[in-house]
Structures are given as C-alpha cells and as structure tokens.
Design an enzyme around this catalytic site. Structure first.
Site, PDB file in Angstrom:
ATOM      1  CB  ILE A 162      40.167  34.188  38.144  1.00 24.43           C
ATOM      2  CG1 ILE A 162      41.824  34.351  38.450  1.00 24.43           C
ATOM      3  CG2 ILE A 162      40.131  34.823  37.261  1.00 24.43           C
ATOM      4  CD1 ILE A 162      42.681  35.076  38.778  1.00 24.43           C
ATOM      5  CG  ASP A 163      35.381  32.050  39.716  1.00 26.55           C
ATOM      6  OD1 ASP A 163      35.607  32.013  38.952  1.00 26.55           O
ATOM      7  OD2 ASP A 163      34.894  30.936  40.638  1.00 26.55           O
ATOM      8  CB  VAL A 164      36.387  36.943  43.968  1.00 26.64           C
ATOM      9  CG1 VAL A 164      35.988  38.432  44.609  1.00 26.64           C
ATOM     10  CG2 VAL A 164      35.980  35.784  44.891  1.00 26.64           C
ATOM     11  N   GLY A 172      33.709  38.388  38.801  1.00 21.54           N
ATOM     12  CA  GLY A 172      32.234  38.668  39.384  1.00 21.54           C
ATOM     13  C   GLY A 172      32.130  40.203  39.168  1.00 21.54           C
TER      14      GLY A 172
END
Length: 400
Positions: A171-173, A176
C-alpha cells in the site's frame, strides 16, 4: 550512472517525507529527472536509516532501496530558524511533498497558505494515513495497520489460516506511485494555468482504490469476500499448483487459453466437459477441477510443465525466490538489476528503472545520500548562501 535528461529535468522537489510511501514517490520523481532535496532530522534522519540489519557500509538496505536520485539536507524543523530556512527553500521549489500528520507543519509555523501565496506555482503534495478529513484524520498509521484496517489482510492468505499481510508494504508503494503520477499531472496542468495546486491522498484511500474486483464483488453482491489463498474468486484455474519438485502458477483467463491449456497438459477432453467448458462452469465446479489438476501436476517436475504450457501459449510461471529473480537473464536483459557507487557502501546493487522512455530516459544519477551530505551544495545552489552564512547555521544547530 547516466547523465541523460529525463522528462522532469529542471523540476525541483522539496521532500519532507520519510519511511516508504513518500520516499518511493519522490524517488519516482527523481528517476524521471527531477532534482530532489530530502529534508532530514539532524543526527537521526529518515527512520529507515536505522531499519536493519542488513546494512552495507553503515547504510541500511531499506534506506538504500527508496532514496536514490536525492540530495540530503539536515534541517531542524522544530526551531524558528529551521522553519524559516524551509520556507526559503519552498519558494525555490516546484513541488513540496510531506507526509506528516495533518496540521503538523502548520503547528510548527509553516503555513501552506502562506507558501502558496508567495509561490503560487508550487505543487503542495500531502500524504497521510487516513486522509485530511474525517474522524480518523489525525491517526498515525504504517502500511501494516492500513492493510489490516482497509480490508486487504482479510482477503490475503489461505482460507483456513489467519489473515496475512502482503510480503512487502504494497500500500505504501501503490500510494507513492498514485501520488507521483498525480504530481506529474499537476505539473502538466500548471503549464496550462500557470498555477500550482494542493494534492492530497492517504494510504487508506490508496488501499480502497486498490481493492479493485474484491471491492466491486462486495459492492455488487453484498457478500463479504474471504481469503482464497493463491486462487482467484472469479477465474478458474488461476492459481498455484504443487508439482513433483516445487510449485507453478497458471493463469487461464479466457476460453481460448483454456482450450490451449487442456491440449498442453494432455487433457483435451476437459475443454468439452460440460462442467468445465466455460469459466462460469469452472467456477461453479472449482473443487472437482482443482482436485483433478492438483493430482495431474504432481506427476511431473515443474520445468516440464512450464515447457509444455509455454509451448501451448498458456500464461504460467514457476514460483521463484528472490535470488532466482535477480539471477534471471530476463531481469538482466531489461536492466532491472543496477549497480551504483556509494561513498561508504561501495558498489550498491538495487532494482532498476521499471519504465523506459525512448526520448527522455529515466536514469540513476545519484546514489542514496548520506545524512546531510548535501547541506552546503543545496544551500549554495538554491539559496545562494555563502560559506559564512552556512557555517553560522551549522553553529546554531539549524543544520545539525
């Protein structure tokens, strides 16, 4: 490391983010040619500098993976002088990105409204855990917590086991990349209007958008999706199978592939079997078909099945570990394994550039920076400060 100009050459990005989602976004912009200045806390820096082992030359592998093509400036933002210096840097920037909790910078005396008044072309991008509005807007959150809260863990893992996170902070990726592409779009819009704008997203919003068919299945039927392990709720066969010496996956996504699959595995009669002749029937009779195929695939080594299925034009793959991936000739041919020189870590291997441009290529120009490595260079280039002024900032602790 290439010096070729990328599509964002000439764009200045002031990066106030840390950990993963924000740094992944700003690395994406840096890979595309933007000049990225990473603001870090003096004496400590980005949290991921200490996330290890493993370390290489004193630098954590985690930090190295998302901080290339950036310059590091240490700045104490909890002091008036630090905030004033940040304000001056923001006046020279095209993009400012931050991932503090909503309201944090304003509480320190850094007003978005004032900065955008003085620099109306600025793209001000914010990334938070749960969004800028709503009852949970002030809650902190890391990828793991958001995967749990947003439903992803509830649909990940075997049906008869506990909920699982994805093997990387996906989810961070995703957040981003979503924010990075949105920043590029805002820069394009600025060319039409002459004005910058605010962009805001959150890990939660990125996750909800990433639920795709699982979310849609619920919204259409009202039935809460469960965990399918490596299988697919809507397509059969679309999963992993054990072979005589490992595992493989097959992805039979339409009827033409199904017919080729049946020929490839030596079972042409399955294509005409009324239980399996359409995907809808295969979904309805999933257990019978999977039991049959599970028994079949166990009889031969995976490499033999892969060869047969590739010859038949069926999407398939062995289940590889990370070593096998980076040792693959395909990865080498697409330059997805790169090596850069680092002043303390030596030769650092890292994942390459996933998108290729024919005219304005993305490039790796800078190794991940040491903490505060570019204090003098950035303050001279961006603010035209001289050695005396920089020494004074250092002596008073503003630069750390």
């Amino acid at each position: 490391m290439s010096e070729a100009a990328g599509p964002l050459d000439g764009i200045r990005v002031l990066d106030l983010t840390r950990v993963l989602a924000g740094p992944y976004c700003t690395m994406f912009l840096g890979d595309l040619g933007a000049e990225v200045v990473k603001i870090e806390q003096p004496g400590r820096g980005d949290d991921t500098r200490s996330w290890g082992p493993p370390f290489q030359g004193g630098e954590s592998a985690y930090f190295l993976c998302v901080n290339r093509n950036k310059r590091s400036v240490t700045l104490d933002l909890r002091t008036p002088d630090g905030i004033e210096l940040l304000r001056r840097l923001a006046l020279e920037a095209d993009v400012l990105m931050e991932n503090f909790r909503p309201g944090t910078l304003a509480g320190w005396g850094f007003s978005e409204a004032e900065i955008r008044r003085d620099n109306p072309r600025l793209i001000y991008a914010s990334l938070s855990a749960f969004g800028a509005s709503g009852p949970m807007k002030e809650r902190p959150g890391y990828d793991l917590a958001i995967q749990a809260w947003g439903g992803l863990m509830s649909i990940t893992g075997p049906a008869d086991s506990e909920p699982s996170k994805v093997g990387v902070a996906i989810i961070d990726v995703v957040a981003g990349l979503m924010l990075g592409s949105s920043i590029a779009a805002a820069l394009y819009a600025r060319e039409q209007t002459g004005e910058g704008q605010r962009i805001e997203t959150s890990l939660m919003e990125a996750e909800i958008a990433s639920l795709i068919n699982a979310g849609s299945n619920y919204l259409v039927t009202g039935k809460v999706p469960g965990r399918w392990g490596n299988a697919h709720p809507n397509i059969v066969p679309y999963q992993s199978f054990p072979t005589a010496d490992g595992h493989l996956v097959v992805a039979v996504a339409n009827e033409a592939i199904w017919a080729r699959f049946c020929e490839g595995v030596g079972k042409p009669e399955l294509a005409a079997d009324p239980r399996f002749d359409t995907n809808a029937h295969r979904v309805e009779n999933r257990d019978a078909l999977i039991a049959l195929l599970d028994d079949l695939f166990r009889r031969r080594p995976g490499r033999e099945w892969i060869e047969l299925l590739n010859d038949a034009g069926v999407p398939c793959s062995p289940v590889q570990d990370i070593r096998q991936v980076f040792d693959s000739p395909q990865v080498r041919a697409t330059e997805m394994l790169r090596e850069v020189d680092h002043p303390t870590a030596g030769k650092v291997r890292m994942a390459g550039l996933p998108v290729k441009f024919s005219g304005t290529p993305a490039s790796i120009r800078l190794a991940p920076p040491r903490l505060g490595e570019h204090n003098e260079q950035v303050l001279k280039d961006w603010l035209e400060l001289d050695d005396t002024a920089i020494a004074a900032l250092r002596d008073e602790g503003t630069l750390g």
